[in-house]
Design an enzyme around this catalytic site. Structure first.
Site, PDB file in Angstrom:
ATOM      1  N   ALA A  41       0.802  -1.230   0.000  1.00 61.58           N
ATOM      2  CA  ALA A  41       0.000   0.000   0.000  1.00 61.58           C
ATOM      3  C   ALA A  41       0.834   1.279   0.000  1.00 61.58           C
ATOM      4  O   ALA A  41       0.312   2.355  -0.275  1.00 61.58           O
ATOM      5  CB  ALA A  41      -0.944   0.001   1.204  1.00 61.58           C
ATOM      6  N   ALA A  42       2.129   1.177   0.317  1.00 64.85           N
ATOM      7  CA  ALA A  42       2.951   2.398   0.338  1.00 64.85           C
ATOM      8  C   ALA A  42       3.623   2.650  -1.007  1.00 64.85           C
ATOM      9  O   ALA A  42       4.362   3.620  -1.168  1.00 64.85           O
ATOM     10  CB  ALA A  42       4.005   2.294   1.440  1.00 64.85           C
ATOM     11  N   GLY A  43       3.378   1.800  -1.981  1.00 68.84           N
ATOM     12  CA  GLY A  43       4.071   1.882  -3.268  1.00 68.84           C
ATOM     13  C   GLY A  43       3.409   2.822  -4.265  1.00 68.84           C
ATOM     14  O   GLY A  43       2.431   3.511  -3.962  1.00 68.84           O
ATOM     15  N   GLY A  46       0.123   1.337  -4.837  1.00 67.52           N
ATOM     16  CA  GLY A  46      -0.560   1.169  -3.558  1.00 67.52           C
ATOM     17  C   GLY A  46      -1.156   2.462  -3.014  1.00 67.52           C
ATOM     18  O   GLY A  46      -2.280   2.461  -2.506  1.00 67.52           O
ATOM     19  N   ARG A 113       8.933  -2.652 -13.493  1.00 68.75           N
ATOM     20  CA  ARG A 113       9.947  -2.706 -14.571  1.00 68.75           C
ATOM     21  C   ARG A 113      10.702  -1.391 -14.711  1.00 68.75           C
ATOM     22  O   ARG A 113      10.199  -0.330 -14.380  1.00 68.75           O
ATOM     23  CB  ARG A 113       9.239  -2.940 -15.913  1.00 68.75           C
ATOM     24  CG  ARG A 113       8.829  -4.339 -16.150  1.00 68.75           C
ATOM     25  CD  ARG A 113       8.595  -4.561 -17.630  1.00 68.75           C
ATOM     26  NE  ARG A 113       7.367  -3.996 -18.159  1.00 68.75           N
ATOM     27  CZ  ARG A 113       7.125  -3.841 -19.449  1.00 68.75           C
ATOM     28  NH1 ARG A 113       8.040  -4.191 -20.356  1.00 68.75           N
ATOM     29  NH2 ARG A 113       5.978  -3.354 -19.872  1.00 68.75           N
ATOM     30  N   ASN A 126       9.581 -10.999  -7.559  1.00 58.94           N
ATOM     31  CA  ASN A 126       8.159 -10.932  -7.208  1.00 58.94           C
ATOM     32  C   ASN A 126       7.539 -12.288  -6.896  1.00 58.94           C
ATOM     33  O   ASN A 126       6.586 -12.371  -6.115  1.00 58.94           O
ATOM     34  CB  ASN A 126       7.387 -10.225  -8.326  1.00 58.94           C
ATOM     35  CG  ASN A 126       7.705  -8.738  -8.376  1.00 58.94           C
ATOM     36  OD1 ASN A 126       8.425  -8.228  -7.503  1.00 58.94           O
ATOM     37  ND2 ASN A 126       7.198  -8.040  -9.373  1.00 58.94           N
ATOM     38  N   SER A 150       0.551  -7.775  -8.905  1.00 53.84           N
ATOM     39  CA  SER A 150       2.009  -7.942  -9.032  1.00 53.84           C
ATOM     40  C   SER A 150       2.378  -8.744 -10.276  1.00 53.84           C
ATOM     41  O   SER A 150       1.803  -9.801 -10.544  1.00 53.84           O
ATOM     42  CB  SER A 150       2.566  -8.653  -7.803  1.00 53.84           C
ATOM     43  OG  SER A 150       2.100  -8.052  -6.626  1.00 53.84           O
ATOM     44  N   ASP A 182      -5.467  -3.394 -19.140  1.00 56.84           N
ATOM     45  CA  ASP A 182      -5.474  -3.654 -20.591  1.00 56.84           C
ATOM     46  C   ASP A 182      -6.812  -3.221 -21.190  1.00 56.84           C
ATOM     47  O   ASP A 182      -6.865  -2.679 -22.297  1.00 56.84           O
ATOM     48  CB  ASP A 182      -5.215  -5.145 -20.853  1.00 56.84           C
ATOM     49  CG  ASP A 182      -3.910  -5.605 -20.230  1.00 56.84           C
ATOM     50  OD1 ASP A 182      -2.910  -4.871 -20.371  1.00 56.84           O
ATOM     51  OD2 ASP A 182      -3.881  -6.671 -19.590  1.00 56.84           O
ATOM     52  N   HIS A 209      -1.437 -11.115 -19.460  1.00 54.26           N
ATOM     53  CA  HIS A 209      -1.043  -9.719 -19.229  1.00 54.26           C
ATOM     54  C   HIS A 209       0.447  -9.521 -19.476  1.00 54.26           C
ATOM     55  O   HIS A 209       1.214  -9.226 -18.559  1.00 54.26           O
ATOM     56  CB  HIS A 209      -1.422  -9.273 -17.811  1.00 54.26           C
ATOM     57  CG  HIS A 209      -1.019  -7.855 -17.528  1.00 54.26           C
ATOM     58  ND1 HIS A 209      -1.597  -6.775 -18.166  1.00 54.26           N
ATOM     59  CD2 HIS A 209      -0.073  -7.338 -16.713  1.00 54.26           C
ATOM     60  CE1 HIS A 209      -1.018  -5.666 -17.746  1.00 54.26           C
ATOM     61  NE2 HIS A 209      -0.083  -5.966 -16.867  1.00 54.26           N
ATOM     62  N   MET A 260      -3.026   2.313 -13.300  1.00 54.99           N
ATOM     63  CA  MET A 260      -3.213   0.983 -12.682  1.00 54.99           C
ATOM     64  C   MET A 260      -4.049   1.090 -11.430  1.00 54.99           C
ATOM     65  O   MET A 260      -4.890   0.223 -11.161  1.00 54.99           O
ATOM     66  CB  MET A 260      -1.851   0.360 -12.365  1.00 54.99           C
ATOM     67  CG  MET A 260      -1.968  -1.020 -11.746  1.00 54.99           C
ATOM     68  SD  MET A 260      -2.823  -2.200 -12.818  1.00 54.99           S
ATOM     69  CE  MET A 260      -4.190  -2.686 -11.792  1.00 54.99           C
TER      70      MET A 260
HETATM   71  N1  LIG Z   1      -1.385  -5.995 -13.364  1.00 56.61           N
HETATM   72  C1  LIG Z   1      -1.081  -4.863 -13.960  1.00 56.61           C
HETATM   73  O1  LIG Z   1      -1.742  -4.460 -14.911  1.00 56.61           O
HETATM   74  C2  LIG Z   1       0.053  -4.019 -13.472  1.00 56.61           C
HETATM   75  C3  LIG Z   1       0.959  -4.520 -12.571  1.00 56.61           C
HETATM   76  N2  LIG Z   1       1.994  -3.764 -12.094  1.00 56.61           N
HETATM   77  C4  LIG Z   1       2.909  -4.376 -11.127  1.00 56.61           C
HETATM   78  O2  LIG Z   1       2.582  -3.955  -9.810  1.00 56.61           O
HETATM   79  C5  LIG Z   1       3.730  -4.106  -8.968  1.00 56.61           C
HETATM   80  C6  LIG Z   1       3.935  -2.876  -8.102  1.00 56.61           C
HETATM   81  O3  LIG Z   1       4.251  -1.761  -8.885  1.00 56.61           O
HETATM   82  P1  LIG Z   1       4.549  -0.321  -8.220  1.00 56.61           P
HETATM   83  O4  LIG Z   1       3.513  -0.006  -7.211  1.00 56.61           O
HETATM   84  O5  LIG Z   1       4.795   0.623  -9.311  1.00 56.61           O
HETATM   85  O6  LIG Z   1       5.925  -0.634  -7.450  1.00 56.61           O
HETATM   86  P2  LIG Z   1       6.562   0.160  -6.211  1.00 56.61           P
HETATM   87  O7  LIG Z   1       7.972  -0.308  -6.081  1.00 56.61           O
HETATM   88  O8  LIG Z   1       6.310   1.607  -6.324  1.00 56.61           O
HETATM   89  O9  LIG Z   1       5.714  -0.370  -4.983  1.00 56.61           O
HETATM   90  C7  LIG Z   1       5.753  -1.701  -4.577  1.00 56.61           C
HETATM   91  C8  LIG Z   1       5.506  -1.750  -3.086  1.00 56.61           C
HETATM   92  O10 LIG Z   1       5.540  -3.122  -2.707  1.00 56.61           O
HETATM   93  C9  LIG Z   1       6.140  -3.157  -1.434  1.00 56.61           C
HETATM   94  N3  LIG Z   1       6.590  -4.496  -1.104  1.00 56.61           N
HETATM   95  C10 LIG Z   1       7.732  -5.138  -1.486  1.00 56.61           C
HETATM   96  N4  LIG Z   1       7.788  -6.338  -0.897  1.00 56.61           N
HETATM   97  C11 LIG Z   1       6.677  -6.456  -0.146  1.00 56.61           C
HETATM   98  C12 LIG Z   1       6.183  -7.456   0.706  1.00 56.61           C
HETATM   99  N5  LIG Z   1       6.830  -8.600   0.897  1.00 56.61           N
HETATM  100  N6  LIG Z   1       5.007  -7.246   1.316  1.00 56.61           N
HETATM  101  C13 LIG Z   1       4.333  -6.095   1.127  1.00 56.61           C
HETATM  102  N7  LIG Z   1       4.743  -5.103   0.344  1.00 56.61           N
HETATM  103  C14 LIG Z   1       5.913  -5.289  -0.270  1.00 56.61           C
HETATM  104  C15 LIG Z   1       7.257  -2.134  -1.497  1.00 56.61           C
HETATM  105  O11 LIG Z   1       7.688  -1.762  -0.201  1.00 56.61           O
HETATM  106  C16 LIG Z   1       6.590  -1.020  -2.263  1.00 56.61           C
HETATM  107  O12 LIG Z   1       5.979  -0.081  -1.404  1.00 56.61           O
HETATM  108  C17 LIG Z   1       4.893  -4.400  -9.912  1.00 56.61           C
HETATM  109  O13 LIG Z   1       5.170  -5.778  -9.904  1.00 56.61           O
HETATM  110  C18 LIG Z   1       4.360  -3.988 -11.270  1.00 56.61           C
HETATM  111  O14 LIG Z   1       4.985  -4.654 -12.334  1.00 56.61           O
HETATM  112  C19 LIG Z   1       2.150  -2.471 -12.491  1.00 56.61           C
HETATM  113  C20 LIG Z   1       1.251  -1.910 -13.381  1.00 56.61           C
HETATM  114  C21 LIG Z   1       0.187  -2.649 -13.972  1.00 56.61           C
HETATM  115  O1  LIG Z   2       4.295  -2.725 -17.971  1.00 57.22           O
HETATM  116  C1  LIG Z   2       4.523  -2.950 -16.770  1.00 57.22           C
HETATM  117  O2  LIG Z   2       5.576  -3.414 -16.343  1.00 57.22           O
HETATM  118  C2  LIG Z   2       3.431  -2.688 -15.801  1.00 57.22           C
HETATM  119  C3  LIG Z   2       2.190  -3.281 -16.339  1.00 57.22           C
HETATM  120  O3  LIG Z   2       1.922  -4.449 -16.194  1.00 57.22           O
HETATM  121  C4  LIG Z   2       1.373  -2.438 -17.201  1.00 57.22           C
HETATM  122  O4  LIG Z   2       1.498  -1.212 -17.204  1.00 57.22           O
HETATM  123  O5  LIG Z   2       0.536  -3.010 -17.919  1.00 57.22           O
END
Ligand SMILES: NC(=O)C1=CN([C@@H]2O[C@H](COP(=O)(O)OP(=O)(O)OC[C@H]3O[C@@H](n4cnc5c(N)ncnc54)[C@H](O)[C@@H]3O)[C@@H](O)[C@H]2O)C=CC1
Ligand SMILES: O=C([O-])CC(=O)C(=O)O
Length: 346
Positions: A41-43, A46, A113, A126, A150, A182, A209, A260
């Site tokens: 949630a801090a990301g 999140g 990424r 991950n 994730s 998407d 995805h 997202m």
């Molecule tokens: N499904 C989709 O369409 C999309 C998926 N994503 C994915 O979402 C994920 C997160 O992206 P962002 O928020 O930009 O990354 P970010 O790095 O900004 O935030 C990730 C957060 O996860 C936390 N984290 C790491 N390990 C953890 C654990 N064991 N338990 C709880 N929290 C933990 C970190 O402390 C951080 O606050 C990435 O894997 C990214 O590829 C991103 C965009 C679209």
């Molecule tokens: O592209 C990425 O790594 C994040 C993601 O899944 C998206 O934006 O669809």
């Protein structure tokens, strides 16, 4: 419809405490209690996702978990005058409390990424994060719906399924890979090209995805438009590369977070509506599936009181889409198998 949902959430939020009857059919006081937990949630995702969930009047309790930083996010979000109580949890020793009683767990935890990487390049870090979080879900809230954000989603969802199977808690109706972004992108890009009102656009995006596994079905898009084959090919490619477009524009500062968060909030809202018995809630998601020979596949899903009520078929595909479907299967299968193998061996 999506835009109007957010508008209506904001409108309702601004009249917090006042009595209204929502489109969902509940008086504000009578919507069931629902706890939503956000892990990570801090990301980048999140934080705005937590904000959007705080604006959702269907949520009564919002649990914000991360390895660090969540007390601040929770204190901040908790000052917003909407229905839900907000509690922040930081560190593994607080994970159980964060999860207890959750109806929905949304997981945007993990690394994003950087330019030049594929989503699969995130697997090594991950996969372990998702595995440990899902182990805790199996222990503390085995009946919750899990919205997996994730990456790589094509592998993290099979990992989650295996973890839940090992724990004896797996229910295929309750596990979703969130592919909503998407759909959000495909709708936006289609509306721009077809010059139609984006709020009226609907179309399914199926498959998985990542890259070519993302298959938008523009032949089923409404309102109909007379786009050329070249235009459809370009729209398909832009949808498939939408994530990379953002990664490159952010130039090392992560991937899509705001769009997202919006997509994740829309999907969680659909899950909440389903849980609350609202009929005909249909969205695309990556779920256990018999739609093709692959064990997991994204398609339209009807959401209900137990999660997935029905996995809907693909509908009629044109030749281009049929080719895209066959082309995506080997990559998607290999990502699914990679996830299953990891979970079995670790
Ligand atoms: N499904 C989709 O369409 C999309 C998926 N994503 C994915 O979402 C994920 C997160 O992206 P962002 O928020 O930009 O990354 P970010 O790095 O900004 O935030 C990730 C957060 O996860 C936390 N984290 C790491 N390990 C953890 C654990 N064991 N338990 C709880 N929290 C933990 C970190 O402390 C951080 O606050 C990435 O894997 C990214 O590829 C991103 C965009 C679209
Ligand atoms: O592209 C990425 O790594 C994040 C993601 O899944 C998206 O934006 O669809």
């Amino acid at each position: 419809m999506r835009t109007s949902m957010l508008k209506s959430i904001v409108r309702r939020s601004s009249t917090a405490g006042a009595s209204y009857v929502s489109r969902r059919g509940f008086a504000s006081g009578s919507a069931p209690e629902r706890k939503v937990a956000v892990l990570g949630a801090a990301g980048g995702i999140g934080q705005p996702l937590s904000l959007l969930m705080k604006l959702n009047p269907l949520v009564s309790s919002l649990s914000l978990y991360d390895i660090a930083g969540t007390p601040g996010v929770a204190a901040d979000v908790s000052h917003i005058n909407t229905r839900s109580e907000v509690v922040g949890f930081a560190g593994e020793e607080q994970l159980g409390k964060a999860l207890e009683g959750a109806d929905i767990v949304i997981i945007p935890a993990g690394v994003p990424r950087k330019p030049g990487m594929t989503r699969d390049d995130l697997f090594n870090i991950n996969a372990g994060i998702v595995k440990s979080l899902c182990t805790a879900i199996a222990k503390y809230c085995p009946n919750a719906l899990v919205n997996m954000i994730s990456n790589p989603v094509n592998s993290t969802v099979p990992i989650a399924a295996e973890v839940f199977k090992k724990a004896g808690t797996y229910d295929e109706k309750k596990l979703f890979g969130v592919t909503m972004l998407d759909v959000v992108r495909a709708k936006t890009f289609y509306a721009g090209k077809a010059k139609v009102n984006v709020a009226e656009v609907n179309l399914p995006v199926v498959g998985g995805h990542a890259g070519i596994t993302i298959l938008p079905l523009f032949s089923q898009a409404t309102p109909k438009a007379n786009l050329s084959n070249e235009e459809i090919v370009a729209l398909t490619k832009r949808t498939q590369d939408g994530g990379t477009e953002v990664v490159e524009a952010k130039a090392g500062k992560g991937s899509a977070t705001l769009s997202m968060a919006y997509a994740g909030a829309i999907f969680a809202d659909a899950c909440l509506k389903g849980l609350n018995g609202v009929p005909d809630v249909v969205e695309c998601a990556f779920v256990q599936s018999n739609v093709t020979e692959l064990p997991f596949f994204a398609s339209k899903v009807r959401l209900g009181k137990n999660g997935v009520e029905e996995v809907l078929g693909l509908g009629p595909l044109n030749e281009y889409e049929k080719q895209g479907l066959e082309a995506l299967k080997p990559e998607l299968l290999s990502s699914i198998e990679k996830g299953i193998k990891f979970a079995k061996e670790n």
